[in-house]
Design a protein around this motif. Structure first.
Motif, PDB file in Angstrom:
ATOM      1  N   ALA A 140       0.838  -1.197   0.000  1.00  0.00           N
ATOM      2  CA  ALA A 140       0.000   0.000   0.000  1.00  0.00           C
ATOM      3  C   ALA A 140       0.873   1.246   0.000  1.00  0.00           C
ATOM      4  CB  ALA A 140      -0.921  -0.009   1.222  1.00  0.00           C
ATOM      5  N   GLN A 141       1.979   1.223   0.752  1.00  0.00           N
ATOM      6  CA  GLN A 141       2.880   2.374   0.777  1.00  0.00           C
ATOM      7  C   GLN A 141       3.500   2.595  -0.590  1.00  0.00           C
ATOM      8  OE1 GLN A 141       5.752   2.680   3.841  1.00  0.00           O
ATOM      9  NE2 GLN A 141       4.510   1.668   5.363  1.00  0.00           N
ATOM     10  N   HIS A 142       3.935   1.515  -1.198  1.00  0.00           N
ATOM     11  CA  HIS A 142       4.618   1.659  -2.478  1.00  0.00           C
ATOM     12  C   HIS A 142       3.674   2.178  -3.557  1.00  0.00           C
ATOM     13  CE1 HIS A 142       7.012   0.901  -5.985  1.00  0.00           C
ATOM     14  NE2 HIS A 142       6.100   0.087  -6.454  1.00  0.00           N
ATOM     15  N   LEU A 143       2.456   1.616  -3.613  1.00  0.00           N
ATOM     16  CA  LEU A 143       1.536   1.992  -4.691  1.00  0.00           C
ATOM     17  C   LEU A 143       0.844   3.313  -4.405  1.00  0.00           C
ATOM     18  CD1 LEU A 143      -0.125  -1.472  -5.277  1.00  0.00           C
ATOM     19  CD2 LEU A 143       1.600  -0.388  -6.687  1.00  0.00           C
ATOM     20  N   ARG A 144       0.600   3.598  -3.138  1.00  0.00           N
ATOM     21  CA  ARG A 144      -0.090   4.797  -2.674  1.00  0.00           C
ATOM     22  C   ARG A 144      -1.559   4.820  -3.079  1.00  0.00           C
ATOM     23  NH1 ARG A 144       2.501  10.229  -2.488  1.00  0.00           N
ATOM     24  NH2 ARG A 144       1.163  10.173  -0.679  1.00  0.00           N
ATOM     25  N   LEU A 145      -2.015   3.872  -3.862  1.00  0.00           N
ATOM     26  CA  LEU A 145      -3.446   3.683  -4.075  1.00  0.00           C
ATOM     27  C   LEU A 145      -3.695   2.182  -4.082  1.00  0.00           C
ATOM     28  CD1 LEU A 145      -6.164   5.021  -6.231  1.00  0.00           C
ATOM     29  CD2 LEU A 145      -5.399   2.757  -6.819  1.00  0.00           C
ATOM     30  N   ILE A 146      -4.731   1.757  -3.366  1.00  0.00           N
ATOM     31  CA  ILE A 146      -5.075   0.341  -3.440  1.00  0.00           C
ATOM     32  C   ILE A 146      -6.537   0.232  -3.816  1.00  0.00           C
ATOM     33  CG2 ILE A 146      -3.341  -0.645  -1.903  1.00  0.00           C
ATOM     34  CD1 ILE A 146      -5.351  -0.311   0.364  1.00  0.00           C
ATOM     35  N   ASP A 147      -6.847  -0.726  -4.629  1.00  0.00           N
ATOM     36  CA  ASP A 147      -8.247  -0.994  -4.937  1.00  0.00           C
ATOM     37  C   ASP A 147      -8.470  -2.494  -4.848  1.00  0.00           C
ATOM     38  OD1 ASP A 147      -6.915  -1.704  -7.313  1.00  0.00           O
ATOM     39  OD2 ASP A 147      -8.763  -1.482  -8.430  1.00  0.00           O
ATOM     40  N   PRO A 148      -9.698  -2.916  -4.576  1.00  0.00           N
ATOM     41  CA  PRO A 148      -9.907  -4.344  -4.307  1.00  0.00           C
ATOM     42  C   PRO A 148      -9.835  -5.220  -5.554  1.00  0.00           C
ATOM     43  CG  PRO A 148     -11.972  -3.153  -4.144  1.00  0.00           C
ATOM     44  CD  PRO A 148     -10.912  -2.125  -4.368  1.00  0.00           C
ATOM     45  N   THR A 149     -10.192  -4.670  -6.719  1.00  0.00           N
ATOM     46  CA  THR A 149     -10.355  -5.527  -7.886  1.00  0.00           C
ATOM     47  C   THR A 149      -9.027  -5.868  -8.536  1.00  0.00           C
ATOM     48  OG1 THR A 149     -12.225  -4.091  -8.265  1.00  0.00           O
ATOM     49  CG2 THR A 149     -11.857  -5.831  -9.859  1.00  0.00           C
ATOM     50  N   ASN A 150      -8.221  -4.855  -8.807  1.00  0.00           N
ATOM     51  CA  ASN A 150      -7.058  -5.088  -9.650  1.00  0.00           C
ATOM     52  C   ASN A 150      -5.765  -5.228  -8.866  1.00  0.00           C
ATOM     53  OD1 ASN A 150      -8.554  -4.854 -12.096  1.00  0.00           O
ATOM     54  ND2 ASN A 150      -8.718  -2.689 -11.649  1.00  0.00           N
ATOM     55  N   THR A 151      -5.612  -4.465  -7.770  1.00  0.00           N
ATOM     56  CA  THR A 151      -4.357  -4.545  -7.019  1.00  0.00           C
ATOM     57  C   THR A 151      -4.161  -5.934  -6.455  1.00  0.00           C
ATOM     58  OG1 THR A 151      -4.916  -2.325  -6.331  1.00  0.00           O
ATOM     59  CG2 THR A 151      -2.980  -3.307  -5.330  1.00  0.00           C
ATOM     60  N   PHE A 152      -5.222  -6.511  -5.935  1.00  0.00           N
ATOM     61  CA  PHE A 152      -5.097  -7.806  -5.268  1.00  0.00           C
ATOM     62  C   PHE A 152      -5.776  -8.890  -6.086  1.00  0.00           C
ATOM     63  CE2 PHE A 152      -4.816  -4.475  -2.097  1.00  0.00           C
ATOM     64  CZ  PHE A 152      -3.549  -4.733  -1.621  1.00  0.00           C
ATOM     65  N   ASP A 153      -5.462  -8.899  -7.360  1.00  0.00           N
ATOM     66  CA  ASP A 153      -6.012  -9.907  -8.251  1.00  0.00           C
ATOM     67  C   ASP A 153      -5.327 -11.235  -7.964  1.00  0.00           C
ATOM     68  OD1 ASP A 153      -7.053 -11.344 -10.271  1.00  0.00           O
ATOM     69  OD2 ASP A 153      -5.898 -10.400 -11.865  1.00  0.00           O
ATOM     70  N   PRO A 154      -6.080 -12.226  -7.453  1.00  0.00           N
ATOM     71  CA  PRO A 154      -5.424 -13.476  -7.057  1.00  0.00           C
ATOM     72  C   PRO A 154      -4.689 -14.144  -8.207  1.00  0.00           C
ATOM     73  CG  PRO A 154      -7.807 -13.603  -6.731  1.00  0.00           C
ATOM     74  CD  PRO A 154      -7.513 -12.237  -7.235  1.00  0.00           C
ATOM     75  N   ALA A 155      -5.257 -14.049  -9.414  1.00  0.00           N
ATOM     76  CA  ALA A 155      -4.627 -14.760 -10.532  1.00  0.00           C
ATOM     77  C   ALA A 155      -3.236 -14.210 -10.795  1.00  0.00           C
ATOM     78  CB  ALA A 155      -5.489 -14.641 -11.784  1.00  0.00           C
ATOM     79  N   LYS A 156      -2.993 -12.931 -10.441  1.00  0.00           N
ATOM     80  CA  LYS A 156      -1.677 -12.379 -10.677  1.00  0.00           C
ATOM     81  C   LYS A 156      -0.816 -12.473  -9.429  1.00  0.00           C
ATOM     82  CE  LYS A 156      -1.893  -8.808 -14.203  1.00  0.00           C
ATOM     83  NZ  LYS A 156      -2.181  -7.380 -14.309  1.00  0.00           N
ATOM     84  N   MET A 157      -1.285 -11.868  -8.331  1.00  0.00           N
ATOM     85  CA  MET A 157      -0.436 -11.750  -7.161  1.00  0.00           C
ATOM     86  C   MET A 157      -0.153 -13.105  -6.514  1.00  0.00           C
ATOM     87  SD  MET A 157      -1.057  -9.601  -3.684  1.00  0.00           S
ATOM     88  CE  MET A 157      -0.364  -8.020  -4.061  1.00  0.00           C
ATOM     89  N   THR A 158      -1.216 -13.835  -6.208  1.00  0.00           N
ATOM     90  CA  THR A 158      -1.038 -15.114  -5.538  1.00  0.00           C
ATOM     91  C   THR A 158      -0.178 -16.045  -6.380  1.00  0.00           C
ATOM     92  OG1 THR A 158      -3.199 -14.846  -4.566  1.00  0.00           O
ATOM     93  CG2 THR A 158      -2.279 -17.046  -4.524  1.00  0.00           C
ATOM     94  N   PHE A 159      -0.498 -16.072  -7.669  1.00  0.00           N
ATOM     95  CA  PHE A 159       0.224 -16.963  -8.558  1.00  0.00           C
ATOM     96  C   PHE A 159       1.702 -16.602  -8.617  1.00  0.00           C
ATOM     97  CE2 PHE A 159       1.710 -17.525 -12.964  1.00  0.00           C
ATOM     98  CZ  PHE A 159       1.877 -18.886 -12.912  1.00  0.00           C
TER      99      PHE A 159
END
Lengths: 355, 316, 397
Positions: free
Chosen positions: A243-262
């Motif tokens: 969150a600090q690095h991006l300075r904006l967080i949103d639920p849909t795209n920032t924490f997209d499981p298919a990208k981040m988790t993978f």
């Protein structure tokens, strides 16, 4: 000169994001590498950490609830605690599920967390996310920090402004990167201790042969929940840093499981699950490939465009992003088949004494 | 305005739920078979659905361009099924088979990687834009509407929904025959129940694996084509979006229980659609924003309360 | 591996600095949730660069105006990474913004504002962008804030004689926001919002949502992207004949909607968009250029994308160099009155006036692009209905 500085700043950004991913990978290593818990809800825990941090530390905002403006460290600690607490609840309910089932359950839970963050608009500003999240070091240049204690003790607003104006624009960037590297180092030392302690050896025993460990009188469920919570605490921390690095967080795209988790899973498997150094190495390596591949692919397309004009490269340009995804997928297959136990394979704590 | 219809629950909640359920059910069959026989959660299954639909679109478009034929999607789907099964076999040979005796995580990761590879290949070749599958609006079937209106039970079902429901029933009948009557079907059930026992009794496990991909691929392409017939366009993420509800269906029905998966698919489809029904008052019971969460909630509750599923499937 | 990558980056940097050119970074959501909307927008940006280069390029020396494209995927993580590379590796002079509001804000706050680089967003419409900066003047946009279009649409709906309406919006950053503004201003102006429900984008079926909303009103206000569920909502609504009138915003405005649903089914549909109509000279000029190049002129944010790329070229020309610090001020000068009016495509004319020391005032494809103190534009909106199998726009006065 500009170019050299540019390379340096890009290198710092690779270390920053790679470092945040390294924390996620370390957290996953506790869960999967130590305890054999198949968690595919990494993005969910990171989101909990990020949102907790954001809601506690941002300034008052008309878009979302609060903006309590608390100090950054308190936000980060709360992020870790809440992520750990949620992991505790999930752990108590789901931990007895075995491998694949736990995986599917954690995916489902991460999706439900995402839906919650998306639909509780009063609390989180819904799909539009929270912005103006303070970033460590850079936040000193924000008025609300330098006009309040303890910074106001040292100098007044005008003094601070003059001081910050005298620094180069990017002064905070090495400091922020260094902070993340220090956090990784701290977590690494703690996890190495844990791994070599009786607790860590018990974890290995439980992972390798649950029934034998149980027969030896170990509280298997409890140890598992502990590992699950510890991993989630680290992921919550990583979420706060994200969150600090991006300075904006949103639920849909920032924490997209298919990208981040993978991506985190690829990092851990590539680096070597069960090995903390492997997790860190894998994270930096895979992130560098992920980020650098865009430059390489775009450059290659431009070279193709320059040396031939048989076909239009416009299509290639707009579809380059998919080529990158394809590349990562194939890379994963290669690593899985070629280095099934990762670049730095696990060394058993029990075996270390014999070396 | 629904007062004039009087039968809105069936027409706008129950039948659409059933249609969605049929698609989930066909997809869940492949998932539950792979899970039961090969013992891993195949994340690439949704992409097989999607690829099958893209093949079908390509075949019917090419047939239109070169031969001037306008093929019904169900006809064009037949060669698409063979192509998709071929690709599945190749994926199995080169990407899953090396991990047969390795820990489950390896092959699950491999399937996750295959999901990316297949999807980005399709995105690269066909592009990310939507493709029109069937143009226009499919209005409710007039004959059925007239007939049922005379009985005061006006049913509004477009023709495409008849195709989807009838297709699912036919595939289910064939599938039942395969599992209950044929040699390979019996072998599949045996491997699913106990792979070690099956091996010592001389069942060719690799043949069963191939049969699993054939049946799973067939059902997946059918599900993909039915989905494309319903939404009438194609997009590259259409398979992935169905994946988690299909997992939920497979778990609900019990792993390794194809009929359980069908039942689970219907339940999940109905639950998703009915969650928005104004059961109490005028507002939707659950905000449609949470619609996707319904399937996951059912799945997690099922995992906790009864991990073997409704039909006593395998637990690991 | 890192060595290989870094050395290839170095090789790229060396080859690219050999030409005299001004590079502008263009992160776009090429992958991610709305690639089909973004593809024509990217084409419009390229078209503007082509026009600039065909008409003599930048400055007296005819330097090349180069667009460096990257993928922001509508994802803050990807956008921040892409813009970091554009600013530090490609050394671009400015950014023509990422598509989605979320990635625009993230890249601006995280990378481009701290680096002192101007962002000119092509389609970010979130109100949060107006209040984002303090003390800097680095973020501009050619798309109007949601607040304006939502209000314009509410007024249009009431003017059509629609007194009650059900609202359905896709739960994403753009549509949720504009639906909120619409519902509020529709109610404030005396209309009745009978239901206001979110739907998850890209589901296979929206029949239950449609049925629940349809029970409350004959009119539907639909806020969705056509590429992620919008067409399915329309189709489900048309199949069940639940609604008589449809209104909506520009996420739905595409030829694709007509191609898929059939023009004969879309007789009672009106969508607004932040663009002008044929009655203005600027739009006429844009339409003929776009038609000649095969770019869909009226698709959502396509004119805005052209305007952004064209205005950035004018700003660089005005600044006299690709110096990052000068672009913000010159962007205001070329966009705001006074000055001789420049229409889309008229780069040579603008260059001549600027060389003679004159003032120019760009009036773009999407309307006048006069920036206020926050770097926002007021926007001009037109309503589109289906006529002869295509969308036909008419300016809302």
């Amino acid at each position: 000169m500009d170019q050299l500085l540019g390379f340096f700043l890009y290198f710092l950004s690779l270390l920053t994001v790679g470092g945040i991913y390294a924390l996620l990978a370390l957290g996953l290593n506790v869960q999967w590498g130590f305890a054999g818990l198949f968690n595919v809800g990494i993005a969910g825990f990171a989101a909990v950490g990020a949102y907790t941090y954001a809601l506690l530390t941002t300034d008052v905002s008309p878009f979302h609830m609060g903006g309590l403006g608390l100090p950054l460290a308190i936000g980060a600690i709360a992020a870790m605690l809440l992520s750990g607490a949620i992991a505790g609840v999930i752990g108590v309910i789901c931990i007895r599920l075995r491998a694949d089932y736990l995986a599917i359950a954690t995916i489902g839970i991460a999706e439900i967390i995402k839906l919650f963050l998306k639909n509780q608009t009063e609390l989180t500003n819904g799909p539009r996310g929270i912005n103006k999240i303070p970033r460590a070091w850079e936040h000193f240049t924000e008025e609300r920090f330098y006009t309040s204690a303890p910074m106001s003790w040292i100098s007044d607003a005008a003094g601070w402004q003059a001081f910050f104006d005298s620094l180069p624009r990017w002064w905070w960037q090495p400091m922020f990167t260094l902070t993340i590297l220090l956090v990784i180092f701290g977590v690494y030392i703690l996890l190495e201790r844990a791994r070599l302690s009786p607790w860590g050896r018990m974890m290995t025993a439980i992972r390798e042969n649950e029934h034998a460990a149980q027969a030896a009188g170990k509280d298997v469920t409890r140890r598992r929940i502990e590992a699950f919570i510890l991993g989630a605490v680290i992921m919550g921390m990583a979420g706060a840093l994200f969150a600090q690095h991006l300075r904006l967080i949103d639920p849909t795209n920032t924490f997209d499981p298919a990208k981040m988790t993978f991506l985190v899973w690829v990092m851990l498997i590539a680096g070597g699950s069960g090995n903390n150094r492997g997790a860190i190495l894998g994270a930096f390596l895979i992130w560098t490939i992920w980020s650098g591949s865009e430059l390489v692919i775009n450059t290659s397309i431009e070279i193709i465009a320059n040396y031939q004009d048989m076909f239009d490269v416009g299509v290639l340009r707009t579809r380059a992003g998919y080529l990158r995804m394809l590349l990562i997928g194939i890379l994963l297959q290669f690593i899985l088949q070629r280095y099934p136990s990762g670049i730095l394979p696990e060394s058993r704590p029990a075996a270390i004494g014999k070396q | 305005m629904w007062a004039s219809f009087g039968f809105e629950f069936v027409n706008f909640y129950f039948i659409p739920g059933l249609v969605l359920g049929c698609i989930y059910a066909l997809g869940a069959i492949g998932i539950t078979l792979t899970f039961g026989i090969l013992r891993f959660a195949n994340f690439a299954h949704g992409e097989v659905m999607m690829t099958g639909a893209y093949f079908t679109w390509t075949i019917s478009t090419l047939a239109g361009l070169w031969l001037g034929w306008s093929l019904h999607p169900l006809v064009a789907a037949i060669p698409a099924i063979f192509a998709a099964i071929g690709i599945l076999m190749l994926i199995d040979r080169y990407f899953y088979k090396p991990f047969r005796n390795a820990p489950t995580i390896m092959v699950v990761m491999a399937s996750f990687g295959m999901m990316l590879v297949v999807r980005s290949t399709v995105q690269f070749i066909w592009g990310p834009n939507q493709l029109t599958f069937v143009k226009g609006i499919d209005k409710p079937n007039e004959a059925v509407r007239q007939f049922t209106a005379d009985l005061d039970l006006m049913i509004l079902v477009p023709n495409k929904h008849f195709w989807i429901m009838a297709g699912t029933v036919i595939i289910m009948l064939c599938f039942t025959y395969l599992l209950e009557r044929t040699r390979i079907g019996k072998a599949m059930r045996a491997v699913s129940d106990s792979p070690d026992l099956a091996r010592v009794t001389g069942i060719d496990v690799e043949a069963v694996v191939r049969a699993t991909w054939v049946v799973g691929g067939f059902c997946a392409v059918a599900a993909g084509v039915f989905l494309a017939m319903d939404i009438q366009f194609l997009e590259t993420t259409m398979g992935f979006r169905m994946l988690l509800p299909m997992f939920a269906a497979a778990i609900l029905g019990g792993i390794g229980r194809p009929f359980g998966a069908v039942f689970g698919g219907l339940i999940i489809g109905l639950a998703e659609e009915l969650s928005a029904y104004p059961w109490i008052g005028d507002a939707p019971f659950i905000s449609p924003g949470y619609k996707t969460g319904v399937a996951f909630t059912i799945m997690i509750i099922m995992l906790i309360v009864r991990p073997s599923g409704l039909f006593k499937g395998r637990t690991f | 591996m890192r060595k290989i990558i870094l050395s290839s980056i170095a090789a790229l940097a060396m080859t690219s600095t050999a030409f005299a050119e001004v590079k502008i970074g263009n992160p776009m959501g090429l992958t991610g949730p709305i690639p089909d909307l973004v593809a024509p927008m990217a084409k419009a940006v390229d078209l503007a660069a082509k026009h600039v280069n065909e008409q003599g390029g930048l400055f007296a020396g005819g330097e090349k105006y180069t667009i460096v494209r990257a993928d922001s995927a509508c994802d803050p993580v990807a956008a921040v990474d892409a813009v970091t590379k554009l600013i530090n590796i490609n050394l671009v002079s400015a950014i023509i913004g990422p598509v989605c509001s979320g990635s625009t804000i993230a890249q601006a706050e995280s990378v481009s504002i701290p680096a002192g680089v101007v962002t000119l967003s092509v389609s970010a419409s979130s109100p949060a962008i107006s209040s984002m900066e303090k003390g800097t003047d680095l973020v501009f946009r050619t798309a109007a804030s949601d607040a304006y279009q939502g209000i314009a649409l509410a007024e249009l709906t009431l003017a059509k004689g629609i007194k009650d309406i059900a609202v359905s919006y896709a739960n994403d950053d753009y549509n949720a926001a504009i639906a909120g503004v619409f519902a509020k201003s529709f109610a404030d102006k005396g209309g009745k919002v009978t239901a206001n429900e979110a739907h998850e984008p890209s589901k296979a079926s929206y029949r239950s949502e449609i049925a629940t909303l349809g029970a409350t009103s004959d009119n539907l206000a639909l806020f969705a992207y056509y590429g992620s569920g919008g067409i399915t909502v329309m189709r489900n609504a048309l199949e069940t004949t639940a609604f008589k009138n449809f209104i909506g915003a520009d996420g739905m405005l595409s030829q694709e909607v007509i191609d898929q649903l059939g023009a004969e089914n879309l007789t009672a549909v009106t969508f607004t968009t932040s663009a002008s109509d044929d009655s203005t000279a600027a739009y006429g000029a844009w339409k003929s250029l776009a038609d000649a190049a095969g770019v869909p002129a009226a698709d959502p944010f396509v004119p805005n994308s052209y305007d952004a790329a064209f205005m950035m070229a004018l700003a660089v020309e005005k600044a006299g160099s690709g110096d990052r610090d000068k672009i913000a001020a010159s962007l205001r000068l070329i966009a705001n009155a006074p000055g001789e009016v420049i229409l889309p495509g008229e780069f040579a004319k603008a260059k001549k006036i600027l060389a003679a020391g004159g003032d120019i005032h760009y009036v773009g494809a999407a309307g006048p692009q006069d920036f206020d103190e926050n770097g926002d534009v007021a926007g001009r909106f037109s309503k589109s209905v289906v006529k002869d199998g295509a969308w036909s726009a008419e300016l809302i006065k």
